[in-house]
Design an enzyme around this catalytic site. Structure first.
Site, mmCIF file in Angstrom:
data_model
loop_
_atom_site.group_PDB
_atom_site.id
_atom_site.type_symbol
_atom_site.label_atom_id
_atom_site.label_comp_id
_atom_site.label_asym_id
_atom_site.label_seq_id
_atom_site.Cartn_x
_atom_site.Cartn_y
_atom_site.Cartn_z
ATOM 1 N N HIS A 40 40.788 -48.592 -58.559
ATOM 2 C CA HIS A 40 41.944 -48.630 -58.910
ATOM 3 C C HIS A 40 42.662 -50.159 -58.400
ATOM 4 C CE1 HIS A 40 46.279 -47.618 -58.369
ATOM 5 N NE2 HIS A 40 46.081 -46.544 -58.876
ATOM 6 N N ASP A 88 42.668 -39.539 -61.237
ATOM 7 C CA ASP A 88 42.069 -38.772 -62.659
ATOM 8 C C ASP A 88 40.507 -37.896 -62.286
ATOM 9 O OD1 ASP A 88 44.169 -39.619 -64.048
ATOM 10 O OD2 ASP A 88 43.269 -41.375 -64.259
HETATM 11 C C1 COA Z 1 41.751 -48.602 -62.858
HETATM 12 C C2 COA Z 1 40.982 -50.157 -63.262
HETATM 13 C C3 COA Z 1 41.361 -50.629 -64.677
HETATM 14 C C4 COA Z 1 41.339 -51.034 -62.275
HETATM 15 O O1 COA Z 1 40.755 -52.301 -62.356
HETATM 16 P P1 COA Z 1 41.209 -53.639 -62.138
HETATM 17 O O2 COA Z 1 42.067 -53.750 -60.916
HETATM 18 O O3 COA Z 1 41.873 -54.138 -63.259
HETATM 19 O O4 COA Z 1 39.802 -54.308 -61.578
HETATM 20 P P2 COA Z 1 38.633 -54.878 -62.613
HETATM 21 O O5 COA Z 1 38.606 -53.920 -63.999
HETATM 22 O O6 COA Z 1 38.918 -56.349 -62.830
HETATM 23 O O7 COA Z 1 37.220 -54.601 -61.784
HETATM 24 C C5 COA Z 1 37.060 -55.101 -60.700
HETATM 25 C C6 COA Z 1 35.591 -55.023 -60.439
HETATM 26 O O8 COA Z 1 35.253 -53.815 -60.187
HETATM 27 C C7 COA Z 1 34.356 -53.307 -61.235
HETATM 28 N N1 COA Z 1 34.832 -51.826 -61.786
HETATM 29 C C8 COA Z 1 36.167 -51.552 -61.492
HETATM 30 N N2 COA Z 1 36.281 -50.237 -61.844
HETATM 31 C C9 COA Z 1 35.203 -49.782 -62.219
HETATM 32 C C10 COA Z 1 34.593 -48.691 -62.947
HETATM 33 N N3 COA Z 1 35.624 -47.642 -63.139
HETATM 34 N N4 COA Z 1 33.345 -48.520 -63.109
HETATM 35 C C11 COA Z 1 32.355 -49.712 -63.049
HETATM 36 N N5 COA Z 1 32.988 -50.756 -62.515
HETATM 37 C C12 COA Z 1 34.238 -50.856 -62.103
HETATM 38 C C13 COA Z 1 34.354 -54.006 -62.316
HETATM 39 O O9 COA Z 1 33.387 -54.030 -63.395
HETATM 40 C C14 COA Z 1 34.723 -55.350 -61.799
HETATM 41 O O10 COA Z 1 33.473 -55.931 -61.342
HETATM 42 P P3 COA Z 1 33.118 -57.476 -61.365
HETATM 43 O O11 COA Z 1 34.188 -58.136 -60.710
HETATM 44 O O12 COA Z 1 31.814 -57.513 -60.935
HETATM 45 O O13 COA Z 1 33.158 -57.626 -63.165
HETATM 46 C C15 COA Z 1 39.560 -49.939 -63.026
HETATM 47 O O14 COA Z 1 38.993 -49.553 -61.863
HETATM 48 C C16 COA Z 1 39.054 -49.053 -64.219
HETATM 49 O O15 COA Z 1 38.751 -49.475 -65.411
HETATM 50 N N6 COA Z 1 38.582 -47.733 -63.834
HETATM 51 C C17 COA Z 1 38.415 -46.796 -64.873
HETATM 52 C C18 COA Z 1 39.496 -46.218 -65.772
HETATM 53 C C19 COA Z 1 40.224 -45.376 -64.658
HETATM 54 O O16 COA Z 1 39.856 -44.429 -64.034
HETATM 55 N N7 COA Z 1 41.473 -45.375 -64.799
HETATM 56 C C20 COA Z 1 42.503 -44.539 -64.074
HETATM 57 C C21 COA Z 1 43.406 -45.443 -62.994
HETATM 58 S S1 COA Z 1 44.450 -44.465 -62.242
#
Ligand code: COA
Length: 376
Positions: free
Chosen positions: A262, A313
């Site tokens: 998140h 979710d």
């Molecule tokens: C929600 C989300 C977009 C927030 O992410 P964010 O703050 O933008 O963080 P990032 O995408 O930059 O991820 C940060 C790190 O954590 C990892 N990470 C975050 N969520 C991850 C996941 N669901 N699975 C695998 N790795 C994950 C990323 O690969 C990244 O690693 P790195 O720094 O080694 O490259 C992300 O956690 C995600 O894509 N989750 C899956 C989708 C989801 O469940 N969305 C519903 C949200 S309520």
């Protein structure tokens, strides 16, 4: 925070608006709507009470709730033209696209469509909340070649939704779990779709147009689309014994695991903790414990290895699946919950508006001489 020369990628940590709706403590893993902890609301309130709270600032009295509930019931039916429009869509149409269309069509019928006053917007928020729920269920029935189930006049919001979906009166246990899940999705501060709706409203466009944009934003798998993706993941895993092998392969492929992580919560998403209990009960009640067990094992493996937390979710997927919600309706159901929060934010935006217009950091070529077509 990913910041380079004033650029804050993904607007992480940027405060884009003042809001009195949602108190989100990401470090402490706590969440409250207008000061009320979501655990209390999910356990003791109905979706109608929460919508009233979000729009009007206070929980309703019994008399206020009765009047408000009657208005929501009266707003449930859809214009015939929208049902006809659903019939014109391809049977395979994504329910989220159908819902986007529905919000746009409802705008063309709404008597307050272009009136951005507070009173008109309160009326539109109420109509949209009732009508979008009917729209999700009606489109679903029509795509299955079934007749839409007319909304009930005596069921609450959550119960009526399940009734319109199946044509059967739902059990009290399922209604309670579904109502709580709608409450948990009702509002969540400045998430991507809420921000989208506020950006649209900030141009003084109308509420329906803002909601159409919100539906487009929440559809993506990094946002509301994650719930559906979680269920597809659980189905791909198939049985509890396969979780370990699945996780190893997923890590090796650097796969993003839906329902984990998140932007704001680092220690834990408080909604997930409540949904976990609801999912456990619902899966047990329906004899489908395997989905819950699989989810828990997946969580334990992923959390232990990567420290990733389950988000809202994650457990809503086995919960909704076990109470009979089709997987591709998970995101439309999230919209049916979030509509109260979007519209509450829109009420705030219109009341204290300033055009939302950030800047871009230019990275293209320097100024250069134009070359006429024949000389290129
Ligand atoms: C929600 C989300 C977009 C927030 O992410 P964010 O703050 O933008 O963080 P990032 O995408 O930059 O991820 C940060 C790190 O954590 C990892 N990470 C975050 N969520 C991850 C996941 N669901 N699975 C695998 N790795 C994950 C990323 O690969 C990244 O690693 P790195 O720094 O080694 O490259 C992300 O956690 C995600 O894509 N989750 C899956 C989708 C989801 O469940 N969305 C519903 C949200 S309520």
């Amino acid at each position: 925070m990913a910041e380079q020369g004033g650029l804050i990628k993904g607007l992480e940590g940027v405060v884009a608006a003042a809001t009195a709706l949602c108190d989100l403590d990401g470090a402490g893993g706590r969440l409250a709507y207008r000061g009320y902890d979501i655990a209390d609301l999910a356990r003791q309130a109905t979706y109608e009470e929460v919508a009233y709270l979000l729009w009007r600032g206070e929980l309703p009295t019994r008399a206020q709730l009765d009047g408000f509930g009657a208005e929501l019931v009266a707003a449930r039916p859809l214009p015939d033209a929208l049902l006809s429009a659903f019939r014109l869509l391809p049977k395979k149409a994504d329910p989220m696209r159908a819902l986007q269309m529905a919000a746009a069509v409802l705008g063309t019928f709404d008597p307050d469509a272009t009136d951005n006053s507070q009173e008109a917007n309160l009326r539109k928020a109420l109509r949209l909340t009732s009508q979008l729920a009917t729209a999700v269920c009606s489109h679903h029935r029509i795509r299955l070649d079934k007749e839409p189930v007319p909304p009930s006049k005596d069921l609450g919001h959550a119960a009526n939704f399940l009734f319109m979906l199946t044509g059967e009166r739902p059990s009290a246990v399922n209604v309670r779990a579904f109502d709580a899940s709608l409450i948990l999705y009702a509002e969540h501060e400045m998430n991507a779709s809420t921000f989208t709706t506020r950006v649209i409203a900030s141009t003084l466009s109308d509420m329906h147009s803002a909601v159409v944009g919100g539906i487009g934003a929440i559809k993506g798998p990094l946002h509301g689309g994650a719930g559906e993706a979680v269920m597809l993941t659980l189905k791909e895993i198939g049985k509890v014994e396969n979780v370990d092998a699945f996780v190893e392969k997923a890590f090796a492929e650097k796969r993003r695991l839906m329902g984990f992580g998140h932007r704001v919560y680092r220690a834990g998403d408080p909604r997930a903790a409540i949904l976990r209990g609801l999912a456990e009960d619902a899966c047990r009640q329906s004899g489908q414990q395997m989905w819950f067990e699989m989810a828990v094992k997946l969580f334990e493996r992923v959390n232990r290895a990567k420290g990733l937390i389950p988000n809202v979710d994650f457990y809503s997927a086995p919960l909704w699946y076990s109470i009979g919600i089709p997987v591709d309706l998970f995101t439309p159901v999230i919209v049916a919950g979030r509509i109260a929060g979007w519209t509450a934010h829109l009420l705030e935006q219109y009341q204290d508006n300033r055009l939302i217009r950030p800047r871009g950091q230019y990275t293209g070529p320097g100024r250069r001489q134009f070359v006429p077509l024949e000389k290129r």
